[in-house]
Design a protein around this motif. Sequence first.
Motif, mmCIF file in Angstrom:
data_model
loop_
_atom_site.group_PDB
_atom_site.id
_atom_site.type_symbol
_atom_site.label_atom_id
_atom_site.label_comp_id
_atom_site.label_asym_id
_atom_site.label_seq_id
_atom_site.Cartn_x
_atom_site.Cartn_y
_atom_site.Cartn_z
ATOM 1 N N VAL A 29 -6.339 7.391 5.985
ATOM 2 C CA VAL A 29 -6.680 6.596 4.803
ATOM 3 C C VAL A 29 -7.025 5.163 5.208
ATOM 4 O O VAL A 29 -8.010 4.590 4.718
ATOM 5 C CB VAL A 29 -5.520 6.605 3.781
ATOM 6 C CG1 VAL A 29 -5.828 5.660 2.625
ATOM 7 C CG2 VAL A 29 -5.286 8.010 3.251
ATOM 8 N N ARG B 32 -10.481 3.447 4.582
ATOM 9 C CA ARG B 32 -10.482 2.247 3.735
ATOM 10 C C ARG B 32 -11.208 1.088 4.401
ATOM 11 O O ARG B 32 -11.716 0.185 3.712
ATOM 12 C CB ARG B 32 -9.037 1.848 3.414
ATOM 13 C CG ARG B 32 -8.918 0.696 2.430
ATOM 14 C CD ARG B 32 -9.451 1.069 1.064
ATOM 15 N NE ARG B 32 -9.436 -0.086 0.162
ATOM 16 C CZ ARG B 32 -10.446 -0.934 0.033
ATOM 17 N NH1 ARG B 32 -11.567 -0.779 0.737
ATOM 18 N NH2 ARG B 32 -10.360 -1.955 -0.810
ATOM 19 N N GLN C 117 0.827 -1.211 0.000
ATOM 20 C CA GLN C 117 0.000 0.000 0.000
ATOM 21 C C GLN C 117 0.859 1.257 0.000
ATOM 22 O O GLN C 117 0.579 2.208 -0.737
ATOM 23 C CB GLN C 117 -0.947 -0.007 1.210
ATOM 24 C CG GLN C 117 -2.067 -1.016 1.085
ATOM 25 C CD GLN C 117 -2.883 -1.135 2.360
ATOM 26 O OE1 GLN C 117 -2.342 -1.157 3.471
ATOM 27 N NE2 GLN C 117 -4.192 -1.223 2.224
ATOM 28 N N ARG D 211 -9.494 8.019 -3.239
ATOM 29 C CA ARG D 211 -8.683 8.736 -4.235
ATOM 30 C C ARG D 211 -9.454 9.923 -4.801
ATOM 31 O O ARG D 211 -8.904 11.010 -4.961
ATOM 32 C CB ARG D 211 -8.294 7.792 -5.378
ATOM 33 C CG ARG D 211 -7.282 6.739 -5.008
ATOM 34 C CD ARG D 211 -6.797 6.005 -6.262
ATOM 35 N NE ARG D 211 -5.982 4.856 -5.928
ATOM 36 C CZ ARG D 211 -4.709 4.925 -5.561
ATOM 37 N NH1 ARG D 211 -4.123 6.109 -5.470
ATOM 38 N NH2 ARG D 211 -4.024 3.829 -5.270
ATOM 39 N N TRP E 110 0.575 3.827 -2.995
ATOM 40 C CA TRP E 110 0.068 5.180 -2.744
ATOM 41 C C TRP E 110 1.131 6.235 -3.062
ATOM 42 O O TRP E 110 0.799 7.348 -3.447
ATOM 43 C CB TRP E 110 -0.414 5.292 -1.306
ATOM 44 C CG TRP E 110 -1.563 4.362 -1.008
ATOM 45 C CD1 TRP E 110 -2.263 3.609 -1.912
ATOM 46 C CD2 TRP E 110 -2.119 4.049 0.266
ATOM 47 N NE1 TRP E 110 -3.221 2.857 -1.275
ATOM 48 C CE2 TRP E 110 -3.160 3.113 0.059
ATOM 49 C CE3 TRP E 110 -1.841 4.470 1.559
ATOM 50 C CZ2 TRP E 110 -3.923 2.602 1.102
ATOM 51 C CZ3 TRP E 110 -2.598 3.961 2.611
ATOM 52 C CH2 TRP E 110 -3.635 3.034 2.381
ATOM 53 N N LEU F 96 -1.375 9.236 -4.100
ATOM 54 C CA LEU F 96 -2.383 9.379 -3.046
ATOM 55 C C LEU F 96 -1.752 9.949 -1.796
ATOM 56 O O LEU F 96 -2.288 10.874 -1.178
ATOM 57 C CB LEU F 96 -3.040 8.024 -2.735
ATOM 58 C CG LEU F 96 -4.070 8.034 -1.602
ATOM 59 C CD1 LEU F 96 -5.242 8.939 -1.937
ATOM 60 C CD2 LEU F 96 -4.563 6.614 -1.319
ATOM 61 N N LEU G 171 -11.130 2.284 -2.071
ATOM 62 C CA LEU G 171 -9.960 3.103 -2.342
ATOM 63 C C LEU G 171 -10.244 4.089 -3.473
ATOM 64 O O LEU G 171 -9.738 5.215 -3.470
ATOM 65 C CB LEU G 171 -8.766 2.214 -2.697
ATOM 66 C CG LEU G 171 -7.420 2.911 -2.858
ATOM 67 C CD1 LEU G 171 -7.016 3.638 -1.584
ATOM 68 C CD2 LEU G 171 -6.343 1.904 -3.251
#
Length: 206
Positions: A52, A56, A19, A65, A23, A28, A61
């Motif tokens: 986040v 999540r 992740q 975003r 990201w 992100l 996601l």
Amino acid sequence: MTGFPADLTMALTGVTKYQLANWRRTGLLVPEISTERPPLYSFRDLVALRTVAKLRASTSLQRIRRAFSNLGEFDLTDHPSEYRFAVHGKTIAVWTDEGFMDLVQEPGQYELYTLETIYRPFVNMRGEQVVDFERPRPRLEVNARRLGGWPTIEGSRVPFDTVADALTGDMAIRAEDLRRFYPGVTPVAAQDALDLAQEVASRRSA
């Protein structure tokens, strides 16, 4: 401390190595301090990553975003850690001086994610328990005003990894003897430091 490496960042936010990389690559959440190898995250980045991860756990996601990318559309250009988000159904909103602003769909009834909510333990999308941000272990503290938020032994400025390093390796000393060098470090606090260090190491090798 110059920044939080990925392994400690993962241990404190519940975010995986994949992740973090994804990201960073997609923009992100790009680390403030360094995007080079190894990437280094700021304390604000850790708060944003927990945000986040918390979002999540209850929404996609893709919506996160979209919400984050729409912040700039409304001239909300501060670091993501500065904002308070809320989720209801298929939408995400952000709190502004004028009230909630919908970032995805139509506004509705929202649950506000305050800093207190983000800091407290929660279960992430993988069903894993994410640690209390300010107390990653019972006798460890994370304080933004102390060593830049690096985890320390409670009530002290002694970094957790300094204690863990003292307990391991060729020159290891017993937890009971640590007080000769660090008067405020009890054997139980030393064990907490070692426990967090072992989790960080496991994230590093994951």
